[in-house]
Each structure stands twice: as C-alpha cells, then as structure tokens.
Scaffold this motif. Structure first.
Motif, PDB file in Angstrom:
ATOM      1  N   ARG A 191       0.822  -1.207   0.000  1.00  0.00           N
ATOM      2  CA  ARG A 191       0.000   0.000   0.000  1.00  0.00           C
ATOM      3  C   ARG A 191       0.857   1.259   0.000  1.00  0.00           C
ATOM      4  NH1 ARG A 191      -3.551  -3.245   3.966  1.00  0.00           N
ATOM      5  NH2 ARG A 191      -5.208  -3.987   2.579  1.00  0.00           N
ATOM      6  N   ASP A 234      -1.606   3.623  -2.267  1.00  0.00           N
ATOM      7  CA  ASP A 234      -2.999   3.233  -2.442  1.00  0.00           C
ATOM      8  C   ASP A 234      -3.477   2.505  -1.189  1.00  0.00           C
ATOM      9  OD1 ASP A 234      -5.476   2.354  -3.189  1.00  0.00           O
ATOM     10  OD2 ASP A 234      -4.795   1.150  -4.897  1.00  0.00           O
ATOM     11  N   ALA A 235      -4.152   3.243  -0.319  1.00  0.00           N
ATOM     12  CA  ALA A 235      -4.639   2.660   0.927  1.00  0.00           C
ATOM     13  C   ALA A 235      -5.740   1.637   0.701  1.00  0.00           C
ATOM     14  CB  ALA A 235      -5.152   3.759   1.845  1.00  0.00           C
ATOM     15  N   THR A 236      -6.305   1.610  -0.511  1.00  0.00           N
ATOM     16  CA  THR A 236      -7.393   0.675  -0.801  1.00  0.00           C
ATOM     17  C   THR A 236      -6.913  -0.578  -1.526  1.00  0.00           C
ATOM     18  OG1 THR A 236      -7.945   1.665  -2.956  1.00  0.00           O
ATOM     19  CG2 THR A 236      -8.966   2.647  -0.987  1.00  0.00           C
ATOM     20  N   TRP A 237      -5.592  -0.677  -1.781  1.00  0.00           N
ATOM     21  CA  TRP A 237      -5.075  -1.872  -2.445  1.00  0.00           C
ATOM     22  C   TRP A 237      -5.517  -3.112  -1.660  1.00  0.00           C
ATOM     23  CZ3 TRP A 237      -1.625  -5.654  -0.664  1.00  0.00           C
ATOM     24  CH2 TRP A 237      -1.162  -6.545  -1.634  1.00  0.00           C
ATOM     25  N   PRO A 238      -6.149  -4.088  -2.339  1.00  0.00           N
ATOM     26  CA  PRO A 238      -6.732  -5.226  -1.608  1.00  0.00           C
ATOM     27  C   PRO A 238      -5.706  -6.296  -1.248  1.00  0.00           C
ATOM     28  CG  PRO A 238      -7.257  -5.383  -3.942  1.00  0.00           C
ATOM     29  CD  PRO A 238      -6.518  -4.078  -3.769  1.00  0.00           C
ATOM     30  N   GLU A 239      -5.799  -6.800  -0.051  1.00  0.00           N
ATOM     31  CA  GLU A 239      -4.895  -7.852   0.409  1.00  0.00           C
ATOM     32  C   GLU A 239      -4.931  -9.061  -0.509  1.00  0.00           C
ATOM     33  OE1 GLU A 239      -6.170  -8.637   4.370  1.00  0.00           O
ATOM     34  OE2 GLU A 239      -5.284  -6.800   5.196  1.00  0.00           O
TER      35      GLU A 239
END
Length: 250
Positions: free
Chosen positions: A126, A131-136
């Motif tokens: 991230r 990008d704080a919304t990058w998905p795990e």
C-alpha cells in the motif's frame, strides 16, 4: 499450457496428495527439498503441508509480487492433519485456498492474532503504490524454499532449474513490472540463474544496513532484492518511500 497454469495444476495435485495421506516428498520435488539442510530450530517440518506460494495467481489484476525465504514456523493446529487449514483443503484445491488470504482470516487471527509477516507485506504494498485501498487479496507471495521450519539455520540453494520452473517462469506471466525479494539468501540467486549483473540502487536508506539490488529478468520484469542486517522483510515507511522514488514510482 502456460507456466502459471502448470504451476497451479502441479501444486493443486501435490497438496491434494498430501491431504489424502501421502506425505512423502515427491520425486519431482526432491532437488528442492535437498537444497536446504537446517538443523535445530531450522529443521524442516514434514508433518505439516508445504506452502510454496499464497495469493491469487490466475485472474489477479493488480498483483504485488513478493518473495520470501520459507513459510516460517509451523502451527500444527492449522497446517497438520485435522488442523483448520487442513480441513479447508479437504474441500477446495490449494490454489483456491491460497487465494483466500488465509493468514488474515478470522480463523487465524482469533487463534494467533494478526500475522506480522503478512501484515508487513500488505503495508509495504500500500505504501509502495500510495494506495490505501489496495486489496490484500492481490498480494502474491512465493518462497525460496516451500517447507516450514522455525528458523533458517543453513544455506538455501535451490537449483536454478527449480527456481525457474516453480518461481520465476510463473511470475513472468503476472501483470507486474517489479518483483520484490526479501532476505539475504536472495542475493545469491541471480548469479545461479545466469542473470546479468545487477546494480545497487542509489538510495540513502534510513536503516544503514539496508541494501537493494535490481536485476533484469528474462520476462522483462525487474527483480529487486532487499535485505538489512538480521531482517528478511520489507522496509518501513521511510525506506519504502525512498525505494518508490528510486524505481520511478513517485
């Protein structure tokens, strides 16, 4: 068949065989298995299933690919026969299980808490991408050695053909430019693979013992190998930002 599809099919079959009770190391994996001979806390565990990779390999649209050393200490309550993950693998192939982000699941965290290994890598991705919304679920993690041990107490020297077949060739089909390898043992890998000499990244790190080299892969991707003294994980905030600038991501 593509290298990625071949890898997925192989490990789905291999883990299914293990779950069914045939836990012997297969002939095809013997060269990999023999390439590490740790003792004591570094002894290989064969009473839990191997974990060569985790993450979604097929249909991953924004992968961040990170390479580690091995799956770490075994937790038999999860990885041994009758364990939580073992039972999950009784009803789904390994590739589907690996794509569920199992080490960030409620089942894992309710037993063992947040997994620092994975959480540090999610945070790195991230920060790297801003990008704080990058998905795990888009994290892809491969190991230099696929069997569990509580530590690494000997050299890990997988043969070049093993690393090509089980790590680099499949990764070459993923839609990402940079492949990040963490841990000192990875610095010896490019020469064994016959890659052209890499170059040291010119970065003023906040951790003085950190170093990073970048190597061109046959796939056209770049392998970024990083380590610092006594640590085989991703960098923290300041050094991730410095790395992103050095790679032209800022």
């Amino acid at each position: 068949m593509s290298a990625l599809s071949e890898l997925v099919g192989f490990w789905d079959g291999e883990i299914a065989r293990w779950i069914a009770g045939d836990t012997a190391v297969s002939h095809r994996l013997q060269p990999w298995f023999r390439s590490y001979t740790g003792k004591g806390r570094g002894e290989v565990r064969l009473d839990v299933f191997p974990e060569p990779y985790t993450g979604r390999l097929i249909g991953n649209r924004s992968p961040v690919v990170m390479l580690g050393l091995n799956p770490g200490a075994a937790v038999p309550e999860f990885q041994a026969p009758g364990g939580v993950f073992f039972e999950q693998l009784c009803s789904m192939p390994y590739s589907e299980w690996a794509a569920t982000v199992p080490y960030a699941s409620d089942a894992w965290e309710s037993h063992a808490g947040r997994n620092r290994f994975y959480q540090s890598r999610f945070a790195f991705a991230r920060r790297l991408l801003s990008d704080a919304t990058w998905p795990e679920a888009d994290g892809v993690f491969f190991e230099l050695y696929p069997y569990h041990s509580s530590g690494v107490t000997a050299a890990m020297t997988p043969p070049a053909d093993v690393l090509r077949e089980f790590v680099l060739d499949p990764i070459g089909e993923l839609d990402t430019q940079y492949v990040f390898a963490f841990g000192k043992p990875w610095f010896s890998v490019p020469a064994r693979l016959g890659l052209r000499a890499g170059h040291e990244l010119d970065v003023e790190w906040s951790v003085s013992s950190r170093r990073a080299q970048i190597f061109a892969l046959p796939s056209g991707q770049d392998l970024v190998v990083m380590a610092q003294s006594g640590y085989a994980g991703p960098p923290g905030d300041a050094d991730t930002e410095a790395l992103a600038r050095a790679l032209g991501l800022r």
